[in-house]
Design an enzyme around this catalytic site. Structure first.
Site, PDB file in Angstrom:
ATOM      1  CD  GLN A 103      42.735  31.911  47.500  1.00 28.59           C
ATOM      2  OE1 GLN A 103      43.710  32.367  46.945  1.00 28.59           O
ATOM      3  NE2 GLN A 103      42.531  32.049  48.803  1.00 28.59           N
ATOM      4  NE  ARG A 120      47.601  32.315  38.836  1.00 24.57           N
ATOM      5  CZ  ARG A 120      47.331  33.124  39.854  1.00 24.57           C
ATOM      6  NH1 ARG A 120      47.549  34.422  39.739  1.00 24.57           N
ATOM      7  NH2 ARG A 120      46.851  32.664  40.989  1.00 24.57           N
ATOM      8  NE  ARG A 172      46.502  29.821  47.494  1.00 20.83           N
ATOM      9  CZ  ARG A 172      46.645  30.478  46.338  1.00 20.83           C
ATOM     10  NH1 ARG A 172      46.389  31.772  46.281  1.00 20.83           N
ATOM     11  NH2 ARG A 172      47.000  29.855  45.228  1.00 20.83           N
ATOM     12  CB  CYS A 187      41.265  34.673  46.803  1.00 20.49           C
ATOM     13  SG  CYS A 187      40.776  35.757  45.450  1.00 20.49           S
ATOM     14  CG  ASP A 194      38.000  37.199  43.250  1.00 19.62           C
ATOM     15  OD1 ASP A 194      39.032  37.808  43.621  1.00 19.62           O
ATOM     16  OD2 ASP A 194      37.952  36.540  42.193  1.00 19.62           O
ATOM     17  CG  HIS A 246      42.445  30.236  42.303  1.00 21.58           C
ATOM     18  ND1 HIS A 246      43.606  29.482  42.230  1.00 21.58           N
ATOM     19  CD2 HIS A 246      42.817  31.432  42.828  1.00 21.58           C
ATOM     20  CE1 HIS A 246      44.609  30.207  42.689  1.00 21.58           C
ATOM     21  NE2 HIS A 246      44.168  31.383  43.062  1.00 21.58           N
TER      22      HIS A 246
HETATM   23  N1  NVA Z   1      39.207  36.098  39.928  1.00 23.53           N
HETATM   24  C1  NVA Z   1      40.575  36.565  40.044  1.00 23.53           C
HETATM   25  C2  NVA Z   1      41.320  35.780  41.065  1.00 23.53           C
HETATM   26  C3  NVA Z   1      42.725  36.269  41.310  1.00 23.53           C
HETATM   27  C4  NVA Z   1      43.444  35.433  42.344  1.00 23.53           C
HETATM   28  C5  NVA Z   1      41.237  36.469  38.676  1.00 23.53           C
HETATM   29  O1  NVA Z   1      41.039  35.466  37.972  1.00 23.53           O
HETATM   30  O2  NVA Z   1      41.948  37.404  38.295  1.00 23.53           O
HETATM   31  N1   CP Z   2      44.875  34.621  45.452  1.00 27.39           N
HETATM   32  C1   CP Z   2      45.792  34.453  44.493  1.00 27.39           C
HETATM   33  O1   CP Z   2      45.807  33.461  43.765  1.00 27.39           O
HETATM   34  O2   CP Z   2      46.709  35.452  44.419  1.00 27.39           O
HETATM   35  P1   CP Z   2      47.811  35.629  43.284  1.00 27.39           P
HETATM   36  O3   CP Z   2      47.106  36.024  42.021  1.00 27.39           O
HETATM   37  O4   CP Z   2      48.700  36.719  43.807  1.00 27.39           O
HETATM   38  O5   CP Z   2      48.550  34.329  43.099  1.00 27.39           O
END
Ligand code: NVA
Ligand code: CP
Length: 307
Positions: free
Chosen positions: A132, A102, A291, A263, A223, A129
């Site tokens: 997801q 990540r 997930r 998500c 989101d 992502h």
């Molecule tokens: N768009 C959000 C998704 C979190 C799972 C982010 O990148 O923070």
């Molecule tokens: N939806 C998702 O990826 O959640 P986290 O940021 O908690 O991993």
């Protein structure tokens, strides 16, 4: 050897194969059967950003498959002190069997994958992502919303929106994305999706009108308006996204049987109201559970491609 960086690299057939594996693994788990499909394998989990669902699902998932997960945060790795991604990749991938990362920049992820000896999974980048979205697709299947769905994504044109673009383009369904002006998805990702959609028959519509986008939709999703790394823009975004909250009034314009997906993490009163999130048509916690099952499907599929 295959990586899992974006759904753009996968055919509809391969997406169905991975989801099929996840469905089988989930069914077996519910029947008390845990097959050690990744016995003795090590998954390195490099997280440069916070995570609840992605981290726990990969870590629990690899243990349940008979392997080991190594959680490596930016604070512990030399990566956090400026070691090159390509050097980190060549070191870690000589020691483990698979890596999930990540990070912020998708290019960093691609650089790691280029130098890695083992499969690399995108656990979220600023562009995509994909793990997801496979969990979302699995949830659509379980809720019987996968046949000719009309998906309305109301919110920010971010990594989740980009992944919806790829899923819709690959699987050939209708996706309507409504964002405030100036928050549209990345133009080159949108154009890639349109090109793929020409073959699959997907219908992709961008607009700035949430009411138009949600009309008769069978799957409604959103989101956060402020993704990780955008915290300093939060106040401006709260103003710019006015009218984009999926509340009961807006949700009532969707198909009466529509499901709501998110998500998570969700920010009640911003992108979604508490009533919609907690409502009986919200599938967000099933989606979150999925997930776990989808990560297992992805890891097993990538491992099979190496053998
Ligand atoms: N768009 C959000 C998704 C979190 C799972 C982010 O990148 O923070
Ligand atoms: N939806 C998702 O990826 O959640 P986290 O940021 O908690 O991993």
């Amino acid at each position: 050897m295959r990586h899992f960086l974006t759904l753009k690299d996968f055919s509809a057939k391969e997406i169905k194969e991975i989801v099929g594996l996840a469905i089988k693994i989930k069914k077996d788990l519910k029947n008390g059967k845990r097959e050690s499909l990744l016995h003795g394998k090590t998954l390195a989990m490099i997280f440069e950003k916070n995570s609840t669902r992605t981290r726990v699902s990969f870590e629990a998932g690899i243990y349940q498959l008979g392997g080991i997960g190594l959680f490596l945060s930016n604070r512990d790795l030399q990566l956090g002190r400026g070691e090159d991604m390509k050097d980190t990749a060549r070191v870690i991938s000589r020691m483990v069997d698979m890596v999930v990362i990540r990070t912020d920049s998708h290019m960093r992820l691609e650089e790691f994958a280029e130098f890695s000896h083992v499969p690399v999974i995108n656990g979220l980048s600023d562009s995509y992502h994909p793990t997801q979205l496979l969990a979302d697709y699995l949830t659509m299947i379980e809720c019987k919303k996968d046949k000719n769905p009309i998906v309305a994504y109301i919110g920010d044109g971010n990594n989740i929106a980009h992944s919806w673009l790829m899923l819709a383009a690959k699987m050939g369904f209708e996706l309507r994305i409504a964002t405030p002006s100036g928050y549209e998805p990345n133009i080159s990702i949108y154009e890639d999706a349109l090109e793929i959609a020409e073959e699959s028959g997907a219908k992709i519509i961008l607009s700035n009108d949430p009411k138009e986008a949600i009309k008769d939709a069978t799957v409604v999703t959103t989101d956060t308006w402020t993704s990780m790394g955008q915290e300093e823009q939060k106040e401006q975004r709260l103003m710019d996204f006015k009218g984009f909250c999926i509340d009961t009034a807006l949700f009532s314009k969707a198909d009466p049987e529509a499901i709501f997906l998110h998500c998570l993490p969700a920010y009640r009163g911003q992108e979604v109201s508490d009533r919609v999130l907690e409502g009986e048509r919200s599938a967000v916690f099933l989606e979150a559970e999925n997930r776990l099952h989808i990560q297992k499907g992805i890891m097993v599929w990538l491992d099979q491609k190496r053998n």
